[in-house]
Design an enzyme around this catalytic site. Structure first.
Site, short mmCIF file in Angstrom:
data_model
loop_
_atom_site.label_atom_id
_atom_site.label_comp_id
_atom_site.label_asym_id
_atom_site.label_seq_id
_atom_site.Cartn_x
_atom_site.Cartn_y
_atom_site.Cartn_z
N SER A 87 0.85 -1.19 0.00
CA SER A 87 0.00 0.00 0.00
C SER A 87 0.89 1.24 0.00
CB SER A 87 -0.96 -0.02 1.20
OG SER A 87 -1.87 1.06 1.13
N THR A 88 0.82 2.08 1.02
CA THR A 88 1.59 3.32 1.07
C THR A 88 3.09 3.04 0.91
OG1 THR A 88 -0.05 4.17 2.61
CG2 THR A 88 1.98 5.43 2.37
N HIS A 134 -2.66 -1.18 -3.37
CA HIS A 134 -3.80 -0.30 -3.21
C HIS A 134 -3.62 0.91 -4.13
CE1 HIS A 134 -4.31 -1.89 1.20
NE2 HIS A 134 -4.76 -2.75 0.29
N MET A 156 0.00 1.25 4.91
CA MET A 156 -0.76 1.70 6.06
C MET A 156 -1.92 0.74 6.32
SD MET A 156 -2.30 5.52 6.74
CE MET A 156 -3.33 5.54 5.27
N ASP A 205 -4.33 -4.60 6.03
CA ASP A 205 -4.79 -5.47 4.95
C ASP A 205 -3.65 -6.41 4.53
OD1 ASP A 205 -6.47 -6.48 2.95
OD2 ASP A 205 -5.68 -5.07 1.46
#
Length: 365
Positions: free
Chosen positions: A176-177, A202, A295, A298
């Site tokens: 993600s991030t 993401h 972040m 997940d």
């Protein structure tokens, strides 16, 4: 805790007003100033010393990328990009993440007020998380209606009889991030005949195609945006389209990509937990799971399912992660066999891919 001090940089007076009001509504954030272009922003950074910058990608007098490049070279600081949902916006934002921006959020071309209201929790979380990162050089709180947090069960029930299918390792990656850059580092280190890799990052729908193209241009593997029913082959990497879950399924003769237009899982679509669960069920011990920077959490439970089904599992370590949320959650859950710096993960994956697959002969018989 001290408030995160934010400088909002955008050429639109309306965006500056709406974004500032939304950020100020969070008790942990204070907007200390606004700027209509990078030259004004440059002076205000010196005067106000903000913790985080929100930066529009396209502005007059100096474009956002040039400004970001100069900023990261001379005074590195956390920057969250504000991007448009266009192909041009995707290209510029991905480049900004390469330069050193921590994260991004998107704005539509219309109905800005409702968009910012609906996305307030996510945007504020990204800004506060950015304040805790270490960039590399080069309110009366408004109540937000949050949708229910669904597990991977909403897309794919957990298999009661997972097995090991196939004789080829398949690597499943979640991020993600900070993940767009982490995935680039990983894919650049992979040889052209590497085991197949399936990836959930993401990312918005408008961004996944350009992201896959960028990765294809920097990797010896063939990298593409995954298509429904596409066979999974060695030397190829498949990136989940934004807005659709990516699953790995066994069709009776080979593994294929399946796209699923189900609900958000862990408030994400695509979701890493969905990818990992499908991998655990359809590949079993022949899989390898990797959870990179990001972040939230997940992927943590999905990685644990992969490990419980015999797959080797890795997470990126805290020092090399932009945000040690997802990999940290997996590590605390006991979902990972190993914790490694980003630059060591590709080499370790190639070693693991050469190891015998436990249970492969039994499952094939």
């Amino acid at each position: 805790m001290e408030k995160v001090r934010v400088l909002v940089v955008d050429d639109s007076a309306l965006v500056r007003k709406l974004l500032s009001a939304m950020l100020d509504s969070d008790p942990g954030i204070e907007v200390v100033g606004v700027a209509a272009d990078p030259l004004i922003a440059r002076d205000k950074i010196k005067q106000l010393n903000p913790d985080v910058l929100t930066l529009d990608v396209e502005m007059p007098r100096m474009d956002g990328l040039t400004f970001l490049e100069n900023l990261m070279r001379l005074r590195p600081m956390p920057v969250v990009m504000v991007s448009s949902l266009t192909e041009r916006g995707a290209e510029v934002t991905l480049r900004a993440l390469e330069i050193g921006a921590v994260d991004f959020f998107t704005k539509p071309s219309s109905d800005l007020a409702n968009c910012f209201a609906e996305s307030a929790q996510e945007i504020c979380a990204k800004v506060k998380m950015a304040a805790r990162t270490r960039p590399r050089p080069y309110t009366q709180v408004q109540k937000i209606d949050v949708p229910p947090r669904l597990s991977a069960d909403a897309v794919l029930p957990r298999s009661q009889s997972p097995g090991t299918r196939g004789s080829t390792r398949i690597i499943a990656v979640g991020a993600s991030t900070g993940g767009t850059e982490a995935i680039r580092v990983l894919l650049e280190a992979m040889p052209p005949d590497a085991p197949p890799i399936v990836i959930t990052q993401h990312i918005p729908a408008a961004f996944s195609g350009p992201f896959a193209t960028r990765m294809n241009n920097c990797s010896a593997m063939r990298v593409c945006e995954a298509r429904d029913g596409q066979p999974i082959q060695p030397g190829h990497a498949y990136i989940a389209p934004g807005g659709e879950h990516l699953l790995v399924m066994w069709d009776g003769a080979k593994h294929v990509c399946r796209l699923h237009d189900g609900p958000q899982v862990n408030r994400h679509k695509p979701s890493v937990d969905v990818l990992f669960r499908s991998t655990a069920a359809s590949i079993g011990a022949a899989a390898i799971g990797v959870l990179l920077t990001g972040m939230g959490d997940d992927g943590a439970r999905g990685l644990l399912e992969m490990r419980e089904n015999g797959a080797p599992t890795l997470v990126q370590d805290e020092a090399s992660s932009v945000v040690w949320g997802m990999p940290g959650a997996a590590w605390k859950l006991g979902a990972a066999d190993e914790k490694l710096p980003l630059e060591d993960i590709a080499a370790r994956l190639l070693v693991l891919a050469q190891q015998p697959i436990a249970g492969a002969r039994r499952a094939a018989s």
